[in-house]
Design an enzyme around this catalytic site. Sequence first.
Site, PDB file in Angstrom:
ATOM      1  N   SER A 227       0.815  -1.204   0.000  1.00  0.00           N
ATOM      2  CA  SER A 227       0.000   0.000   0.000  1.00  0.00           C
ATOM      3  C   SER A 227       0.859   1.268   0.000  1.00  0.00           C
ATOM      4  O   SER A 227       1.652   1.467  -0.905  1.00  0.00           O
ATOM      5  CB  SER A 227      -0.964  -0.037   1.181  1.00  0.00           C
ATOM      6  OG  SER A 227      -2.009   0.855   0.973  1.00  0.00           O
ATOM      7  N   ASP A 415      -8.394  -5.591  -6.005  1.00  0.00           N
ATOM      8  CA  ASP A 415      -8.213  -4.344  -5.263  1.00  0.00           C
ATOM      9  C   ASP A 415      -8.533  -3.168  -6.176  1.00  0.00           C
ATOM     10  O   ASP A 415      -8.080  -3.117  -7.322  1.00  0.00           O
ATOM     11  CB  ASP A 415      -6.764  -4.248  -4.785  1.00  0.00           C
ATOM     12  CG  ASP A 415      -6.471  -2.947  -4.045  1.00  0.00           C
ATOM     13  OD1 ASP A 415      -7.397  -2.386  -3.435  1.00  0.00           O
ATOM     14  OD2 ASP A 415      -5.307  -2.515  -4.075  1.00  0.00           O
ATOM     15  N   HIS A 472      -6.555  -6.237  -1.884  1.00  0.00           N
ATOM     16  CA  HIS A 472      -5.444  -5.362  -1.520  1.00  0.00           C
ATOM     17  C   HIS A 472      -4.374  -6.098  -0.718  1.00  0.00           C
ATOM     18  O   HIS A 472      -3.190  -5.816  -0.842  1.00  0.00           O
ATOM     19  CB  HIS A 472      -5.992  -4.190  -0.707  1.00  0.00           C
ATOM     20  CG  HIS A 472      -5.018  -3.106  -0.438  1.00  0.00           C
ATOM     21  ND1 HIS A 472      -4.705  -2.130  -1.345  1.00  0.00           N
ATOM     22  CD2 HIS A 472      -4.271  -2.837   0.656  1.00  0.00           C
ATOM     23  CE1 HIS A 472      -3.821  -1.295  -0.831  1.00  0.00           C
ATOM     24  NE2 HIS A 472      -3.543  -1.708   0.398  1.00  0.00           N
TER      25      HIS A 472
END
Length: 506
Positions: A227, A415, A472
Site C-alpha cells: 500500500s 483491489d 489489496h
Amino acid sequence: MASTFSHISLSLLSLLLLPFFSAAFPHNGPLHLSSTPKLQAEKFIRDLNLFPNDEINTIPHKTSLDEAFAGPMLVEKQFKMPFLGAASGPSVQELGHHAGYYRLPNSKAARMFYLFFESRTNKNDPVVIWLTGGPGCSSELAVFYENGPFQIANNLSLAWNDYGWDKASNLLFVDQPVGTGFSYTSDEGDIRHDEEGVSNDLYDFLQAFFAQHPQFAKNDFYITGESYAGHYIPAFASRVHKGNKAKEGMHINFKGFAIGNGLTNPEIQYKAYPDFALQMGLIKKADYDRISKTIPDCEQAIKTCGSEGGEACASSYEVCNSIFNKIMNIIGGTNYYDIRKQCEGDLCYDFSNMETFLNKKQVRDALGVGDIDFVSCSSTVYDAMLMDWMRNLEVGIPALLEDGIKVLVYAGEYDLICNWLGNSNWVHAMEWSGQKAFGASSTVPFKVGGTEAGLLKSHGALTFLKVHNAGHMVPMDQPEAALQMLTSWMQGKLAIAESVERIAPK
C-alpha cells in the site's frame, strides 16, 4: 498517556500492513469529501474496526526507557507470545522471537519498535523486512492477519500460520513512521513528513539491527511491504544502496525489494481508476467518460506539486482523489480493498482482535512494552505525510535496476484503491535500459500446486505479478501463493519459470 518501561524488558510487537484510504464517504448515499485528511484517515481506520485511544503515540514525559537508553541505542529481548498453542511449546531460545526498541539518532526523543522472527526453516535464509502502509498503520496487522508467524482467532488464541513468511526468511516488522504502533516520541518535532526522514530512520535502524545480530549480516536482505509502502520502499531501497556504495557503516547484503498493491507513481495510477472500474464492470461507459474529464486537472495538479511543493501538494491530493470519490459514489458499499465484497455499514474488515490482544497485560508483559499505548493506525501520521502523497517514487527505481537490484511489483486483481492496472501501467512506463524488452516479454502463468494463481511478466531484474483471487492484502487472501511468490522470487525462480513456459511445447 502514561508510559513505563522495565529497562530489562524493552520490546516491540510486529507490524502488519494496512492500505491507505483516500476519501471519507458514507457507504450508502452521496459522497462528501472530508474537510481534512485527518478526518479521512479516521474514517478509514474505523472501516477496519480499529479504535486506537490516541491519534499518535507521543508521551509528554520521560519514561524508564530513557534511562535504559543511557547505554545502548538498541534494547531487545527474546519473548514467547502468550496464548500460542499448548503451554509446553518451544522455549524462547528455540523460537528465536525478539522484540525491541531503537533510539533514533536523528531525533530528539523517538523510539522505534520492531519485532524479529528468526526463520522456522533455516537461519541462513534471507532477512526480509516488512513495512505496512497507511501512512501511519502498524505492521502488527500483517503479523496477525497476513504474513506473520501467527493467526489470531476470535477467542484471541494464536495458531501458527502455515504460510508465514518466517518459513522462508528471517522476518522483521517495524512500527514506522514514529508515532505508529508501539513506536513513540516525547517530542512532536520527531514526526516525519517525507521519505527522506522515513528512509533515514529505517537505514539507521537497520545498521543498529545488524550490529546487534551480526550472524545475520551476511544473509541476503530484501525490503517488502504494501500500500503506502509503495512510497516507503523505493526511498528506503535507494538509501540502503546509497549507503553501500558510499561504504557507510556496515555493508548490507541488499538484493531486492517487493511492493504489494502499492502507491508508487500517483500520476499514472490515479489515471487508471476509471479504466479499472470500467473493465471490472463497476461503472458504465457514460460514467467513465464523465469521470475521465477530471484526469487532466489531476495530472496538472501533480506536476504543480512536484515543482512547487507545499500547498500545491495538498491541492493535488484533493483534486486527484475526486476521481476515486466519483467512482465510490456510484458503487456505494463495495469494499474498495476487494471489490468482490460489500462493506457492512462502516465496516469493511474487522481487525479489532489485534487491538484487544495487544492490550492484554500478559501480552504486553511478554513484549516488554509496559503501559506504552498501542496506536494501530495514526491519523496524525497520515496527516503529516500529506505533502508526500502525490510524489512519484518510481523515479529512483531505474538506477537500482541498472545496478542489478531485483524489483518485484505484485497486486491482487480485485483491489480498487491500489489496483493492478495502475501498478502495471507505471511499471511498463518506467524508463530503464530494459523497458522495451520488458514490454515485449510474454505474460505467463504463475502456478501454485499446478494451478494458475496469477499472471507473470519479467525481464532482467524486473518482475510484475498479477495475483488471482486476491484483493489489496495478497498475503491474507492468498497466503500459499504469497509465500511461494516470495520464496521463488528470492531464489530467482520466477524468471526461470517464465523461460520454461515460453519454450515448453503447447
